[in-house]
Write an enzyme that holds these catalytic residues in place. Structure first.
Site, PDB file in Angstrom:
ATOM      1  N   GLY A 239       0.757  -1.251   0.000  1.00  0.00           N
ATOM      2  CA  GLY A 239       0.000   0.000   0.000  1.00  0.00           C
ATOM      3  C   GLY A 239       0.781   1.290   0.000  1.00  0.00           C
ATOM      4  O   GLY A 239       0.163   2.367   0.013  1.00  0.00           O
ATOM      5  N   PRO A 281       4.520  -4.951  -0.892  1.00  0.00           N
ATOM      6  CA  PRO A 281       4.420  -3.785  -1.778  1.00  0.00           C
ATOM      7  C   PRO A 281       4.283  -4.182  -3.244  1.00  0.00           C
ATOM      8  O   PRO A 281       4.875  -5.172  -3.680  1.00  0.00           O
ATOM      9  CB  PRO A 281       5.752  -3.057  -1.539  1.00  0.00           C
ATOM     10  CG  PRO A 281       6.699  -4.132  -1.128  1.00  0.00           C
ATOM     11  CD  PRO A 281       5.883  -5.185  -0.413  1.00  0.00           C
ATOM     12  N   GLY A 282       3.508  -3.426  -3.975  1.00  0.00           N
ATOM     13  CA  GLY A 282       3.384  -3.645  -5.412  1.00  0.00           C
ATOM     14  C   GLY A 282       3.682  -2.345  -6.131  1.00  0.00           C
ATOM     15  O   GLY A 282       4.751  -2.146  -6.710  1.00  0.00           O
ATOM     16  N   ARG A 283       2.741  -1.400  -6.045  1.00  0.00           N
ATOM     17  CA  ARG A 283       2.825  -0.130  -6.764  1.00  0.00           C
ATOM     18  C   ARG A 283       4.158   0.604  -6.561  1.00  0.00           C
ATOM     19  O   ARG A 283       4.746   1.116  -7.509  1.00  0.00           O
ATOM     20  CB  ARG A 283       1.683   0.773  -6.279  1.00  0.00           C
ATOM     21  CG  ARG A 283       1.535   2.071  -7.058  1.00  0.00           C
ATOM     22  CD  ARG A 283       0.603   3.045  -6.325  1.00  0.00           C
ATOM     23  NE  ARG A 283      -0.594   2.454  -5.822  1.00  0.00           N
ATOM     24  CZ  ARG A 283      -1.765   2.441  -6.474  1.00  0.00           C
ATOM     25  NH1 ARG A 283      -1.875   3.006  -7.640  1.00  0.00           N
ATOM     26  NH2 ARG A 283      -2.818   1.867  -5.923  1.00  0.00           N
ATOM     27  N   CYS A 349     -15.159   3.160 -27.894  1.00  0.00           N
ATOM     28  CA  CYS A 349     -16.458   3.796 -28.077  1.00  0.00           C
ATOM     29  C   CYS A 349     -17.190   4.002 -26.750  1.00  0.00           C
ATOM     30  O   CYS A 349     -18.257   3.439 -26.524  1.00  0.00           O
ATOM     31  CB  CYS A 349     -17.301   2.956 -29.032  1.00  0.00           C
ATOM     32  SG  CYS A 349     -17.394   1.262 -28.482  1.00  0.00           S
ATOM     33  N   GLU A 350     -16.545   4.744 -25.861  1.00  0.00           N
ATOM     34  CA  GLU A 350     -17.177   5.125 -24.593  1.00  0.00           C
ATOM     35  C   GLU A 350     -16.676   6.515 -24.237  1.00  0.00           C
ATOM     36  O   GLU A 350     -15.480   6.792 -24.368  1.00  0.00           O
ATOM     37  CB  GLU A 350     -16.745   4.182 -23.454  1.00  0.00           C
ATOM     38  CG  GLU A 350     -17.130   2.757 -23.669  1.00  0.00           C
ATOM     39  CD  GLU A 350     -17.541   2.065 -22.368  1.00  0.00           C
ATOM     40  OE1 GLU A 350     -17.920   2.745 -21.403  1.00  0.00           O
ATOM     41  OE2 GLU A 350     -17.477   0.831 -22.379  1.00  0.00           O
TER      42      GLU A 350
HETATM   43  N1  LLP Z   1      -1.470  -7.078  -0.681  1.00  0.00           N
HETATM   44  C1  LLP Z   1      -2.792  -7.220  -0.876  1.00  0.00           C
HETATM   45  C2  LLP Z   1      -3.528  -8.241  -0.117  1.00  0.00           C
HETATM   46  C3  LLP Z   1      -3.461  -6.402  -1.798  1.00  0.00           C
HETATM   47  O1  LLP Z   1      -4.764  -6.549  -1.989  1.00  0.00           O
HETATM   48  C4  LLP Z   1      -2.731  -5.416  -2.525  1.00  0.00           C
HETATM   49  C5  LLP Z   1      -3.396  -4.546  -3.487  1.00  0.00           C
HETATM   50  C6  LLP Z   1      -1.338  -5.318  -2.295  1.00  0.00           C
HETATM   51  C7  LLP Z   1      -0.754  -6.160  -1.352  1.00  0.00           C
HETATM   52  C8  LLP Z   1      -0.457  -4.343  -3.026  1.00  0.00           C
HETATM   53  O2  LLP Z   1      -0.791  -3.019  -2.794  1.00  0.00           O
HETATM   54  P1  LLP Z   1       0.129  -1.832  -3.393  1.00  0.00           P
HETATM   55  O3  LLP Z   1       1.459  -1.868  -2.685  1.00  0.00           O
HETATM   56  O4  LLP Z   1       0.301  -2.073  -4.836  1.00  0.00           O
HETATM   57  O5  LLP Z   1      -0.647  -0.609  -3.114  1.00  0.00           O
HETATM   58  N2  LLP Z   1      -5.962  -1.267  -9.152  1.00  0.00           N
HETATM   59  C9  LLP Z   1      -5.737  -0.276  -8.112  1.00  0.00           C
HETATM   60  C10 LLP Z   1      -4.981  -0.842  -6.929  1.00  0.00           C
HETATM   61  C11 LLP Z   1      -5.655  -2.026  -6.283  1.00  0.00           C
HETATM   62  C12 LLP Z   1      -4.850  -2.636  -5.170  1.00  0.00           C
HETATM   63  C13 LLP Z   1      -5.395  -3.944  -4.763  1.00  0.00           C
HETATM   64  N3  LLP Z   1      -4.643  -4.613  -3.761  1.00  0.00           N
HETATM   65  C14 LLP Z   1      -5.022   0.919  -8.715  1.00  0.00           C
HETATM   66  O6  LLP Z   1      -4.742   0.915  -9.914  1.00  0.00           O
HETATM   67  O7  LLP Z   1      -4.775   1.907  -8.030  1.00  0.00           O
END
Ligand code: LLP
Length: 416
Positions: A239, A281-283, A349-350
């Site tokens: 997050g 972490p992902g984003r 087309c939206e």
């Molecule tokens: N762990 C769990 C259980 C999660 O559900 C998520 C993200 C993460 C880790 C990673 O979170 P991050 O570090 O990436 O914030 N599609 C949306 C984001 C959805 C996130 C869903 N879960 C966007 O484009 O902003």
């Protein structure tokens, strides 16, 4: 650190002009800085180095197999949310013992796959799921490693779609219920309690939600310990927010929430338990290290409105349409000229198909290349074939070199 910058008037990814990539692979194209991705992973890892920890990279942000291989080679673990992601993680070389699996709706087949592979933890999200996992493991003659995902009712004060730790959200188990679940789990020979998990949301801008989560989980772990139930790890989820306005290297750090600041607050709290600390972490690892390259098809004007129609669309990057998210759009070649207030829209087309609204750009003309910034996370993974459009090519840059790391789908020239 951000790896995109202008050299003169030419937008570069590391030392490669984006113009040359577009000329070679065409557009739309996702371009990633592989160096930047590794750097961001290492930065979180370094911030945690004084304490036993595991970073489980969230595949949902970007699951390109080459990027996954790179992160696995650095020692990263993986956070997966489906059988598909679990298979991708294993194929990329993440050791099963570094994989955690969350998700409110795991199928029986997915649960079996996780148990068969003996992953680190199934992050269980309901009482019923816990019972099903115990039953499936029993039938398989195995012991399933489990952590319960706690819903601590913590507000991240962010976009409602990105908030996951409030009672009104579908995720996790509330704390009283979770206590009973752990007591029940402790009596099941087919279950092994390994940890406790929570993930309160994405795009978190302050450290409080993390410190509150840490405090809640530490109290909970102490409570369980007094009942004779021990944990090996505490998983605080992912997050870390990134700044979608800070897109060039000379503008400063694109991280909204410095991992060091979060870790400085949560470590002293967690340390008391002696549990290993996990983050997902992902984003923050991939987001600022990717862009979507697109070409202007047409410029058009209606009564009082100018549109720049590009060859990328909501199927390539749905974040503006879905969350009203802001992505900077910058020219790949800067030139002098008059600024115009425009909407950057795709061919779908939206009316909801836009990448940017009301932006000042210098007279975008047919053939110009634009870069939609901070598209490394939740870009390709959320892409679709809507309108029977092919998904774009993915390119990885490394210093002065680049290569295609996933080929373009090509539905209009299938033989090419
Ligand atoms: N762990 C769990 C259980 C999660 O559900 C998520 C993200 C993460 C880790 C990673 O979170 P991050 O570090 O990436 O914030 N599609 C949306 C984001 C959805 C996130 C869903 N879960 C966007 O484009 O902003």
């Amino acid at each position: 650190m951000n790896r995109f910058n202008y050299r003169g008037d030419e937008l570069m990814c590391e030392s490669v002009p984006l113009q040359s990539i577009a000329e070679a692979v065409d557009t739309p194209a996702y371009v990633y800085s592989c160096t930047g991705i590794r750097e961001n992973y290492r930065r979180i890892d370094r911030a945690l180095e004084s304490y036993p920890h595991l970073i489980c990279y969230a595949l949902k942000a970007n699951s390109n197999p080459e990027i996954l291989r790179d992160l696995a080679a650095l020692g990263s673990g993986a956070d997966v949310v489906s059988g598909g992601e679990l298979n991708l993680a294993l194929a990329a070389g993440f050791p099963a013992k570094k994989i955690v699996y969350a998700g409110v709706g795991k199928t029986d087949a997915e649960i079996r796959l996780a148990i068969e592979n003996n992953i680190l933890a199934l992050n269980v999200e309901s009482t019923q799921e816990l019972e099903v996992v115990a039953e499936i493991a029993r039938k398989m003659g195995c012991t399933a490693p489990i952590a319960l995902r706690i819903n601590p009712d913590i507000d991240i004060e962010g976009h409602p779609y990105l908030t996951t730790g409030k009672s009104a959200n579908k995720f996790g188990i509330e704390i009283q219920q979770a206590k009973a679940c752990y007591q029940w789990a402790a009596k099941q020979s087919s279950l092994k309690i390994v940890g406790v998990h929570c993930h309160v949301g994405s795009m978190i801008r302050k450290s409080e939600p993390f410190s509150k989560s840490a405090e809640t989980l530490v109290h909970f772990v102490a409570d369980l310990k007094s009942m004779g139930i021990e944990m090996e790890h505490i998983d605080l989820g992912g997050g870390f927010g990134v700044d979608y306005q800070t897109v060039l290297a000379d503008q400063g750090s694109p991280w909204m929430l410095e991992p060091e600041a979060v870790i400085k607050e949560v470590l002293p709290v967690i340390q008391a338990t002696g549990c290993e600390l996990l983050f997902e972490p992902g984003r923050s690892i991939v987001g600022p290290n990717g862009i979507l390259l697109t070409r202007v098809l047409f410029a058009k004007e209606t009564k009082g409105k100018r549109f720049v129609v590009v060859d990328a669309a909501m199927n390539d990057l749905i974040r503006p349409s879905l969350y009203g998210a802001h992505h900077e759009v910058v020219p790949v070649r800067r030139r002098a000229g008059e600024q115009q207030l425009v909407d950057v829209v795709g061919p779908i087309c939206e009316s909801g198909d836009f990448l940017a609204k009301d932006r000042n750009l210098i007279e975008p003309q047919r053939g110009d290349l634009l870069a939609v910034m901070t598209a490394g996370a939740y870009g390709y993974t959320l892409a679709s074939n809507y309108n029977s459009r092919s998904r774009g090519v993915e390119v990885g840059v490394e210093g002065e070199g680049w290569r295609i790391i996933r080929a373009r789908e090509n539905w209009i020239q299938p033989s090419v």
